[in-house]
Design a protein around this motif. Structure first.
Motif, PDB file in Angstrom:
ATOM      1  N   ILE A  68      -0.700  -5.603  12.787  1.00  0.00           N
ATOM      2  CA  ILE A  68       0.478  -4.730  12.738  1.00  0.00           C
ATOM      3  C   ILE A  68       0.044  -3.296  12.469  1.00  0.00           C
ATOM      4  N   GLY A  69       0.683  -2.360  13.159  1.00  0.00           N
ATOM      5  CA  GLY A  69       0.411  -0.946  12.946  1.00  0.00           C
ATOM      6  C   GLY A  69       1.576  -0.109  13.415  1.00  0.00           C
ATOM      7  N   ILE A  70       1.372   1.197  13.461  1.00  0.00           N
ATOM      8  CA  ILE A  70       2.392   2.096  13.993  1.00  0.00           C
ATOM      9  C   ILE A  70       1.880   2.702  15.293  1.00  0.00           C
ATOM     10  N   THR A  71       2.810   3.143  16.108  1.00  0.00           N
ATOM     11  CA  THR A  71       2.458   3.677  17.422  1.00  0.00           C
ATOM     12  C   THR A  71       1.932   5.105  17.314  1.00  0.00           C
ATOM     13  N   GLY A  72       1.333   5.552  18.386  1.00  0.00           N
ATOM     14  CA  GLY A  72       0.874   6.931  18.471  1.00  0.00           C
ATOM     15  C   GLY A  72       2.030   7.908  18.327  1.00  0.00           C
ATOM     16  N   ASP A  80       0.000  14.907   9.543  1.00  0.00           N
ATOM     17  CA  ASP A  80      -1.246  14.479   8.888  1.00  0.00           C
ATOM     18  C   ASP A  80      -0.971  13.480   7.765  1.00  0.00           C
ATOM     19  N   VAL A  81      -1.447  12.256   7.940  1.00  0.00           N
ATOM     20  CA  VAL A  81      -1.265  11.208   6.931  1.00  0.00           C
ATOM     21  C   VAL A  81      -2.228  11.476   5.777  1.00  0.00           C
ATOM     22  N   VAL A  82      -1.683  11.471   4.545  1.00  0.00           N
ATOM     23  CA  VAL A  82      -2.505  11.753   3.365  1.00  0.00           C
ATOM     24  C   VAL A  82      -2.633  10.540   2.431  1.00  0.00           C
ATOM     25  N   TYR A  83      -1.750   9.536   2.601  1.00  0.00           N
ATOM     26  CA  TYR A  83      -1.790   8.360   1.733  1.00  0.00           C
ATOM     27  C   TYR A  83      -1.193   7.174   2.462  1.00  0.00           C
ATOM     28  N   VAL A  84      -1.818   5.997   2.274  1.00  0.00           N
ATOM     29  CA  VAL A  84      -1.307   4.762   2.855  1.00  0.00           C
ATOM     30  C   VAL A  84      -1.230   3.707   1.758  1.00  0.00           C
ATOM     31  N   GLU A  85      -0.078   3.079   1.646  1.00  0.00           N
ATOM     32  CA  GLU A  85       0.106   1.950   0.733  1.00  0.00           C
ATOM     33  C   GLU A  85       0.091   0.679   1.574  1.00  0.00           C
ATOM     34  N   LEU A  86      -0.774  -0.255   1.214  1.00  0.00           N
ATOM     35  CA  LEU A  86      -0.934  -1.495   1.971  1.00  0.00           C
ATOM     36  C   LEU A  86      -0.364  -2.673   1.199  1.00  0.00           C
ATOM     37  N   PRO A  87       0.018  -3.744   1.898  1.00  0.00           N
ATOM     38  CA  PRO A  87       0.476  -4.947   1.200  1.00  0.00           C
ATOM     39  C   PRO A  87      -0.714  -5.665   0.562  1.00  0.00           C
ATOM     40  N   ALA A  88      -0.430  -6.648  -0.246  1.00  0.00           N
ATOM     41  CA  ALA A  88      -1.489  -7.468  -0.840  1.00  0.00           C
ATOM     42  C   ALA A  88      -1.739  -8.681   0.046  1.00  0.00           C
ATOM     43  N   VAL A  89      -2.981  -9.087   0.136  1.00  0.00           N
ATOM     44  CA  VAL A  89      -3.318 -10.311   0.862  1.00  0.00           C
ATOM     45  C   VAL A  89      -2.576 -11.468   0.186  1.00  0.00           C
ATOM     46  N   GLU A  90      -2.055 -12.349   0.992  1.00  0.00           N
ATOM     47  CA  GLU A  90      -1.266 -13.520   0.602  1.00  0.00           C
ATOM     48  C   GLU A  90       0.200 -13.201   0.339  1.00  0.00           C
ATOM     49  N   VAL A 119       0.399 -12.334   4.822  1.00  0.00           N
ATOM     50  CA  VAL A 119      -0.648 -11.324   5.006  1.00  0.00           C
ATOM     51  C   VAL A 119      -2.000 -11.998   4.764  1.00  0.00           C
ATOM     52  N   VAL A 120      -2.900 -11.896   5.759  1.00  0.00           N
ATOM     53  CA  VAL A 120      -4.225 -12.514   5.631  1.00  0.00           C
ATOM     54  C   VAL A 120      -5.342 -11.474   5.526  1.00  0.00           C
ATOM     55  N   GLU A 121      -5.033 -10.226   5.889  1.00  0.00           N
ATOM     56  CA  GLU A 121      -6.038  -9.167   5.808  1.00  0.00           C
ATOM     57  C   GLU A 121      -5.335  -7.817   5.821  1.00  0.00           C
ATOM     58  N   VAL A 122      -5.920  -6.850   5.137  1.00  0.00           N
ATOM     59  CA  VAL A 122      -5.412  -5.476   5.172  1.00  0.00           C
ATOM     60  C   VAL A 122      -6.554  -4.541   5.554  1.00  0.00           C
ATOM     61  N   ASN A 123      -6.199  -3.402   6.101  1.00  0.00           N
ATOM     62  CA  ASN A 123      -7.187  -2.435   6.555  1.00  0.00           C
ATOM     63  C   ASN A 123      -7.516  -1.472   5.413  1.00  0.00           C
ATOM     64  N   THR A 124      -8.468  -1.835   4.586  1.00  0.00           N
ATOM     65  CA  THR A 124      -8.827  -1.018   3.423  1.00  0.00           C
ATOM     66  C   THR A 124      -9.412   0.343   3.818  1.00  0.00           C
ATOM     67  N   LEU A 125      -9.853   0.487   5.055  1.00  0.00           N
ATOM     68  CA  LEU A 125     -10.336   1.779   5.540  1.00  0.00           C
ATOM     69  C   LEU A 125      -9.261   2.851   5.372  1.00  0.00           C
ATOM     70  N   LEU A 126      -7.992   2.451   5.520  1.00  0.00           N
ATOM     71  CA  LEU A 126      -6.892   3.413   5.426  1.00  0.00           C
ATOM     72  C   LEU A 126      -6.731   3.968   4.015  1.00  0.00           C
ATOM     73  N   GLU A 127      -7.125   3.194   3.010  1.00  0.00           N
ATOM     74  CA  GLU A 127      -7.060   3.697   1.633  1.00  0.00           C
ATOM     75  C   GLU A 127      -8.079   4.813   1.429  1.00  0.00           C
ATOM     76  N   GLU A 128      -9.233   4.668   2.046  1.00  0.00           N
ATOM     77  CA  GLU A 128     -10.295   5.666   1.935  1.00  0.00           C
ATOM     78  C   GLU A 128     -10.097   6.831   2.895  1.00  0.00           C
ATOM     79  N   ALA A 144      -2.107  -4.209   8.660  1.00  0.00           N
ATOM     80  CA  ALA A 144      -2.282  -5.556   8.117  1.00  0.00           C
ATOM     81  C   ALA A 144      -2.363  -6.576   9.242  1.00  0.00           C
ATOM     82  N   LYS A 145      -2.934  -7.707   8.897  1.00  0.00           N
ATOM     83  CA  LYS A 145      -2.924  -8.868   9.793  1.00  0.00           C
ATOM     84  C   LYS A 145      -2.161  -9.965   9.079  1.00  0.00           C
TER      85      LYS A 145
END
Length: 171
Positions: A68-72, A80-90, A119-128, A144-145
């Motif tokens: 899952i993501g957002i479109t272009g 300019d995105v400065v912060y991303v909050e991700l869900p927790a795995v499970e 949720v089985v995986e999150v993109n932690t790259l977005l936090e960094e 997330a996946k």
């Protein structure tokens, strides 16, 4: 004796040249699934789908997990995105639930799940590197996946062509 041998061989030769028994198409279909039909159905299931809120979901080849993501378009509208909050795995999510948020220099927006699942995986790259959402929203900028619990929810989503047409209507 030669004449009797010819009388015996002639019917045998014609019997051997009779075409073999061919199963009817119904029997063949039951014995062998229609591979083309199965392929096209799985291809439709695996095609990337879009929501009117500019999220996308891409079902993997296994048909059970989806990214899952957002479109272009959404990434550009955010700025300019400065912060991303991700869900927790499970985390258990339902279609339409918030699975995270994006903050930009312009605004903040919730990210909604297009389908129900876990949720089985999150993109932690977005936090960094939250700018990855701007740089590659439909590839490396995924959020997330999930393991899908109800694939029929994807039926109401738009394919790429319908999504593009919806963007042209809003411009």
């Amino acid at each position: 004796m030669a004449a009797s041998a010819v009388r015996f061989v002639a019917p045998l030769r014609s019997a051997l040249s009779v075409p073999r028994f061919r199963a009817s198409s119904a029997l063949r279909s039951a014995a062998q699934p229609n591979i083309r039909r199965a392929f096209s159905q799985s291809a439709l299931l695996q095609a990337k789908k879009y929501t009117p809120q500019h999220e996308w979901i891409d079902v993997s080849a296994d048909g059970k997990t989806a990214t899952i993501g957002i479109t272009g378009y959404a990434a550009k509208a955010l700025g300019d995105v400065v912060y991303v909050e991700l869900p927790a795995v499970e985390d258990e999510v339902s279609a339409g639930d918030s699975i995270g948020a994006v903050e930009s220099v312009k605004s903040a927006s919730d990210i909604m799940s297009p389908a129900s699942g876990t949720v089985v995986e999150v993109n932690t790259l977005l936090e960094e590197k939250p700018k990855t959402v701007n740089e590659s929203p439909e590839e490396n900028g995924w959020f997330a996946k999930i393991e899908i619990t109800d694939a029929s929810e994807l039926d109401s989503l738009m394919d790429a062509e319908a999504y593009k047409a919806s963007l042209e209507e809003t411009d």
